[in-house]
Design an enzyme around this catalytic site. Structure first.
Site, short mmCIF file in Angstrom:
data_model
loop_
_atom_site.label_atom_id
_atom_site.label_comp_id
_atom_site.label_asym_id
_atom_site.label_seq_id
_atom_site.Cartn_x
_atom_site.Cartn_y
_atom_site.Cartn_z
N LYS A 21 35.69 49.19 40.30
CA LYS A 21 36.32 48.60 41.48
C LYS A 21 37.76 48.17 41.16
O LYS A 21 38.13 48.08 39.98
CB LYS A 21 35.50 47.39 41.95
N ARG A 59 25.72 34.54 47.33
CA ARG A 59 26.77 35.41 47.84
C ARG A 59 26.02 36.46 48.65
O ARG A 59 25.38 36.11 49.63
CB ARG A 59 27.58 35.96 46.65
N HIS A 111 22.64 39.56 41.00
CA HIS A 111 23.87 39.26 40.23
C HIS A 111 23.79 37.84 39.68
O HIS A 111 23.39 36.92 40.39
CB HIS A 111 25.09 39.41 41.15
N ARG A 144 25.58 46.74 34.75
CA ARG A 144 26.80 47.03 35.52
C ARG A 144 28.03 46.43 34.84
O ARG A 144 28.61 45.48 35.35
CB ARG A 144 26.70 46.45 36.94
N TYR A 198 65.74 29.57 38.28
CA TYR A 198 65.60 28.78 39.51
C TYR A 198 65.10 27.36 39.22
O TYR A 198 64.20 27.19 38.39
CB TYR A 198 64.58 29.43 40.45
N CYS A 231 60.81 34.79 37.73
CA CYS A 231 61.38 35.26 39.00
C CYS A 231 60.57 36.44 39.52
O CYS A 231 59.65 36.90 38.86
CB CYS A 231 62.83 35.68 38.79
N MET A 232 60.94 36.94 40.70
CA MET A 232 60.19 38.07 41.25
C MET A 232 60.29 39.30 40.35
O MET A 232 59.32 40.03 40.18
CB MET A 232 60.70 38.40 42.66
N ASP A 233 61.46 39.50 39.75
CA ASP A 233 61.71 40.76 39.03
C ASP A 233 62.12 40.57 37.57
O ASP A 233 62.39 41.55 36.89
CB ASP A 233 62.85 41.53 39.73
C1 PLP Z 1 32.53 42.99 39.41
C2 PLP Z 1 31.06 43.07 39.34
C3 PLP Z 1 30.41 43.51 38.17
C4 PLP Z 1 31.14 43.74 36.87
O1 PLP Z 1 31.36 42.50 36.23
P1 PLP Z 1 32.01 42.36 34.78
O2 PLP Z 1 31.95 40.92 34.48
O3 PLP Z 1 33.40 42.88 34.89
O4 PLP Z 1 31.19 43.21 33.84
C5 PLP Z 1 29.04 43.68 38.22
N1 PLP Z 1 28.34 43.40 39.35
C6 PLP Z 1 28.93 42.95 40.48
C7 PLP Z 1 28.10 42.65 41.68
C8 PLP Z 1 30.30 42.75 40.51
O5 PLP Z 1 30.89 42.28 41.62
#
Ligand code: PLP
Length: 383
Positions: free
Chosen positions: A47, A144, A173, A232, A276, A323-325
């Site tokens: 992601k 969640r 999760h 995951r 700044y 700064c921004m840049d």
């Molecule tokens: C982002 C995410 C992960 C991966 O998590 P890490 O800590 O980067 O390994 C796994 N499961 C879900 C639901 C996530 O949102």
């Protein structure tokens, strides 16, 4: 009429700030994670453009390393990967918006069934000629996404029995798996195990652990080991240790280097203020390096007077506001400053400079936020 020739972003003289991504480090991390997660398999989390590492290039590399399942956060991310020929099974982890199921079908990606309303929509639109692949999510304590544990078994068995619906996975999760004093994961796992016991064949894959939850008994039950279990990981694939997760930082290879260049060098007299708001004053005759990266590139403004960067093998402090840049770096007394010149490389984080983890802590955030927020104008160079 003037014609415009495109400049090459791979010519480093035209782009002061870049991220360099070492795909061999990602391959190394993937092999390590696969080994440590076994007998579970790996669903790679790519992601947020693979946490800023470039999802297409990273996914291709991971396929070469034998990764056979991917997870993304949004449908648009899944579409991007499908457009670039990543054909592997893929879970979109977001809650589907009402009416979005046709898009999942079209892309051939898996749906997160995380509420009774989504389950109803899946059942109502089920089509045996084009089965929808789903992962049923249970909320075991994160509060969640997910079905509440009490409602999960009935909904699961209804979905398992429905023609045109293929229950690919059951998942959840963890909320605290990255904490050294974690005891809550065990409670979450017990709730998950209770739901697993209600499953009837054909058994779906089970997945609950992210990077910090992959590697220890406290987050994977004996029961889960007798099923087709996946983990995951995200951050560990990119070579960053989540706080208490194994493997150790020494075994993981950070894949990202955030690089910029010195664009000007100047000496300022004692008493001169910098940037700044004049938040920093030179207490001695000082050599400054002006560096061509700022918060628009993803170098957080919170690093004003707090960050350090790698130059010529040493670490030097950011002085004044980011700064921004641009940022200004204190090289010390002109007589003692390192022999650097405009064009020389500056390591904002990664090998050759401070670690991503250190920079994140100086900015009061976590590595995930820094690498996923590299600025849009920063070219990604894969090596
Ligand atoms: C982002 C995410 C992960 C991966 O998590 P890490 O800590 O980067 O390994 C796994 N499961 C879900 C639901 C996530 O949102």
């Amino acid at each position: 009429m003037r014609t415009v020739e495109p400049i090459s972003v791979t010519d480093r003289s035209t782009a002061p700030t870049v991220v360099e991504i070492d795909l061999s480090a990602i391959a190394h991390n993937a092999r390590l994670v696969q080994k440590m997660a076994a007998p579970a398999s790996v669903m790679a989390v790519v992601k947020a453009d693979a946490y800023g590492h470039g999802a297409v290039r990273v996914s291709r590399k991971l396929v070469e390393e034998g990764i056979d399942y991917f997870a993304v956060a949004t449908l648009a991310e899944a579409e991007h990967l499908r457009k670039h020929d990543i054909r592997e099974p893929m879970l979109v982890m977001a809650a589907p918006l009402p009416g979005s199921l046709p898009a999942y079908r079209k892309l051939g990606v898996d749906v997160n069934v995380c509420s009774p309303a989504i389950a109803r929509e899946v059942l109502a639109t089920a089509d045996p000629s084009a089965p929808l692949h789903i992962h049923v999510k249970v909320d075991t304590g994160m509060s969640r996404l997910g079905l509440m544990p009490e409602e999960a078994p009935d909904i699961l068995s209804e979905l398992q029995a429905a023609p045109g619906v293929h229950v690919s996975g059951l998942w959840s999760h963890y909320a605290t798996a990255d904490s050294a004093s974690d005891t809550f994961s065990k409670e979450q796992l017990a709730i998950f195990d209770d739901i697993v016991r209600t499953l009837k064949p054909p058994y779906p894959m089970l997945h609950i652990g992210h990077s910090s939850g992959i590697f220890s008994d406290r987050v994977t039950s004996k029961l889960m080991r007798s099923f087709n279990t996946y983990v995951r990981p995200g951050i560990s694939l990119y070579g960053v240790a989540s706080s208490t997760g194994e493997p150790t930082p020494a075994e993981l290879k950070p894949a990202m280097r955030f690089l910029s260049r010195i664009t000007q060098i100047k000496d300022i007299p004692t008493g001169t203020t910098v940037s700044y708001g004049r938040t920093w004053t030179a207490t001695q005759h000082t050599r400054l390096a002006i560096v061509g990266a700022g918060y628009a590139d993803g170098y957080p403004r919170a690093l004003s007077n707090r960050g350090r960067v790698g130059i010529d093998g040493g670490l030097y402090p950011v002085v004044g506001r980011v700064c921004m840049d641009m940022i200004m770096i204190n090289l010390g007394k002109p007589t003692k400053a390192p022999p650097v010149a405009p064009g020389d490389e500056v390591v904002l984080f990664g090998p050759g400079g401070p670690s991503l983890t250190d920079v994140a802590s100086w900015a009061d955030t976590i590595p995930y936020e820094l690498c996923s927020r590299i600025g849009l104008r920063v070219p990604k160079l894969h090596i």
